[in-house]
Write an enzyme that holds these catalytic residues in place. Structure first.
Site, mmCIF file in Angstrom:
data_model
loop_
_atom_site.group_PDB
_atom_site.id
_atom_site.type_symbol
_atom_site.label_atom_id
_atom_site.label_comp_id
_atom_site.label_asym_id
_atom_site.label_seq_id
_atom_site.Cartn_x
_atom_site.Cartn_y
_atom_site.Cartn_z
ATOM 1 N N LEU A 250 -2.074 1.071 7.532
ATOM 2 C CA LEU A 250 -0.755 0.521 7.856
ATOM 3 C C LEU A 250 -0.077 -0.004 6.594
ATOM 4 O O LEU A 250 -0.696 -0.685 5.774
ATOM 5 C CB LEU A 250 -0.881 -0.603 8.882
ATOM 6 C CG LEU A 250 -1.520 -0.231 10.222
ATOM 7 C CD1 LEU A 250 -1.462 -1.405 11.177
ATOM 8 C CD2 LEU A 250 -0.825 0.978 10.839
ATOM 9 N N GLY B 65 -9.488 -4.055 8.504
ATOM 10 C CA GLY B 65 -8.402 -4.918 8.965
ATOM 11 C C GLY B 65 -7.251 -4.124 9.554
ATOM 12 O O GLY B 65 -6.925 -4.239 10.728
ATOM 13 N N ASP B 66 -6.587 -3.275 8.745
ATOM 14 C CA ASP B 66 -5.486 -2.448 9.247
ATOM 15 C C ASP B 66 -5.759 -0.975 8.957
ATOM 16 O O ASP B 66 -4.849 -0.202 8.718
ATOM 17 C CB ASP B 66 -4.156 -2.890 8.629
ATOM 18 C CG ASP B 66 -4.160 -2.817 7.093
ATOM 19 O OD1 ASP B 66 -5.255 -2.603 6.532
ATOM 20 O OD2 ASP B 66 -3.099 -2.956 6.476
ATOM 21 N N GLU B 67 -7.025 -0.590 8.994
ATOM 22 C CA GLU B 67 -7.436 0.776 8.718
ATOM 23 C C GLU B 67 -8.028 1.412 9.980
ATOM 24 O O GLU B 67 -8.861 0.809 10.644
ATOM 25 C CB GLU B 67 -8.462 0.818 7.588
ATOM 26 C CG GLU B 67 -7.922 0.318 6.259
ATOM 27 C CD GLU B 67 -8.983 0.338 5.167
ATOM 28 O OE1 GLU B 67 -8.603 0.216 4.002
ATOM 29 O OE2 GLU B 67 -10.175 0.476 5.495
#
Length: 566
Positions: A444, A485-487
């Site tokens: 993201l 985390g945002d992967e």
């Protein structure tokens, strides 16, 4: 009064009924206790594995934090010159991290020059955060977490041995069980100029991780040699620091197989000892640090008092006792009235006792009878039902723990372990069928400002919505997982061509690009997607992952105007 055949037959039948009821009740009670203990062993082993997974997540979070700090411009600037403004900026960032992470004792920036002098240091002192400056800054070049870390490549993480901290002036960390995590800091030319070090409170971390465990669970952690690092009796920890050896294999003999590497887990029933005043059921597993460290193998264990497990069988024991008494009384009454009439119902009860099943199934019982035999049959059915309920509850708990161990707690997507398993299945199928599949790496963009401005609750909402949008735009046979985390990663099974995978990736990216409606505002993020195709871009999981990861970073560098990169 003549003691005739009918009376004698009635007496014999009554005695047989009493004996049969007693045997059935004893068998049921013992069987239920055995099931409870076996289920507790499985639950303990599952809980230990879940706890090990949580420890891995903590280590990965610390590694991500270290890498982020090492790439912060202020870190390189503070090492390059003595400008106090850079040190103040970095110190403020360290203080924020200490306030947000109660398990952090210290965060330091240490130069590779001047004998490893500390450039920026923030310590925890009780509930306060202390900025250490001036003459209080020390030289740390002789510690392994400095000189070993300086030998690592940029981005690699070092973990020290877990030990009692004896470093002078370390505030709250002094004489506490600690472990240091460190990573190199390089300048623009790639030359390592120093290290970032996080000093972790071992007891604090495990107190947070074990907060969801039942209060009667006991936690154990040892190093690769079996020396206790965490023990219910704190006086038995870090014996090697006090000139003596207190090891897990000395208390739990079966654990020697873990220490010697002959087994990956053991589940045992242990008699009373230093670990507890009563017998316990314990599960131990080996876990590996998976970072650069002197001792990368640990033994993690959970134990529960055997009495607490068997206490759950008390209601069943009372029911069994009532059933035995009821069976006996009813058998005597009915046998005294008509010995011959009682033969068939007694045979039915005897058959039920003979074929007693712990899962609640068995021969049909005459529960609709309105006499004593019907009452006995209903009591017996109640016993079977209660056992079935208990076994069902235990099975449900086991399934929930297994789900937790294989799925991300926030998005409910598969975690890395489950994704790796499905990746292995996809590779085997593709090799067997000579087919193709695709791997998407999704990262993201512009997500961190959401956490910084609106808080982690808003960030969590966005992550959940992103996970749902990914799920809606792939097939049921495909797999989406959250690995950081945002992967996110997506496995597309049985694709016909690169264009098919690119279309799916484009759909996913367009879905993520749509605004996220929160309570107070509308937010937008975007996604950079890297694509790898088996077997064109790699023949194994590692090669495909490297290709997809590199493609994702190319897409990120190219910007939003381009499609998924390959």
């Amino acid at each position: 009064m003549k003691f005739g055949i009918a009376a004698r037959l009635a007496l014999v039948l009554a005695l047989v009924g009493m004996l049969g009821a007693g045997i059935a009740g004893l068998y049921a009670y013992r069987a239920s206790k055995g099931l409870l203990v076996q289920s507790a062993k499985e639950d303990l082993l599952t809980s230990t594995r879940v706890l090990a997974s949580r420890i891995t997540l903590v280590r990965e979070e610390i590694s991500l934090t270290l890498r982020a700090l090492a790439h912060h411009p202020a870190a390189g600037a503070a090492l390059a010159d003595a400008n106090a403004a850079h040190a103040v900026e970095l110190g403020s960032l360290f203080a924020l991290l200490l306030e947000a992470n109660p398990a952090y004792f210290q965060i330091r920036l240490i130069s590779a020059d001047a004998h490893g002098s500390e450039r920026v240091r923030v310590d925890r002192d009780g509930s306060a955060v202390v900025h250490v400056t001036g003459d209080d800054l020390q030289e740390k070049g002789h510690y392994p977490y400095v000189f070993d870390t300086l030998r690592l490549a940029v981005g690699e993480v070092y973990m020290s041995r877990i030990a009692i901290n004896h470093e002078r002036g370390s505030h709250a960390a002094l004489r506490q069980p600690t472990v240091q995590f460190a990573t190199p800091v390089a300048d623009a030319a790639g030359t390592v100029r120093g290290v970032i070090v996080i000093n972790l409170d071992l007891n604090g971390v495990f107190a947070l991780l074990a907060a969801d465990l039942p209060p009667d669970f006991q936690l154990f952690l040892t190093n690769g040699s079996g020396d206790y690092l965490i023990h219910p009796d704190a006086s038995r920890t870090f014996g090697f620091d006090k000139g003596r050896r207190i090891r897990v294999q000395d208390e739990f003999a079966s654990a020697i197989a873990l220490v010697e590497g002959r087994a990956s887990n053991v589940v045992i029933e242990a008699p009373p000892g230093p670990h507890a005043h009563t017998a316990v059921v314990a599960a131990f597993i080996t876990t590996h640090a998976q970072v650069n460290t002197e001792d990368n193998r640990f033994v993690l264990g959970l134990a529960q008092p055997l009495d607490a497990i068997l206490e759950r069988a008390t209601p069943l024991r009372n029911v069994v006792l009532q059933i035995v008494i009821g069976l006996s009384l009813a058998g005597i009454l009915i046998a005294s009235v008509l010995a011959r009439a009682i033969t068939r119902p007694i045979n039915a009860l005897s058959d039920a006792a003979e074929h007693f099943s712990n899962d609640g199934r068995g021969p049909a019982l005459p529960v609709r009878r309105k006499d004593e035999i019907g009452a006995l049959a209903r009591r017996f059915a109640e016993l079977r039902t209660q056992i079935a309920l208990q076994v069902g509850e235990l099975e449900q708990r086991r399934r929930e723990l297994e789900h937790l161990a294989q799925h991300d707690a926030l998005t409910d997507l598969p975690n890395r372990a489950l994704f790796d398993d499905r990746m292995s299945v996809a590779l085997a199928a593709a090799r067997r069928d000579d087919s193709q599949f695709a791997l998407l790496f999704i990262d993201l963009d512009r997500f961190k400002p959401i956490n910084d401005r609106l808080g982690h609750a808003a960030g969590d909402r966005v992550l959940k919505d992103v996970a749902e949008r990914i799920r809606r735009n792939i097939r049921e046979s495909d797999t989406a997982a959250r690995i950081g985390g945002d992967e996110f990663v997506v496995l597309l099974r049985s694709i016909e061509s690169h264009e098919d995978a690119a279309r799916v990736a484009q759909k996913v990216r367009e879905a993520i690009d749509q605004p996220f409606e929160l309570e107070a505002c509308s937010l937008t993020v975007s996604a950079s997607i890297g694509l790898a195709i088996y077997p064109v871009d790699g023949l194994d999981a590692a090669a495909l992952s490297r290709h997809a990861d590199a493609a994702m970073y190319r897409a990120k560098d190219a910007g939003k105007t381009t499609g998924p990169a390959r």
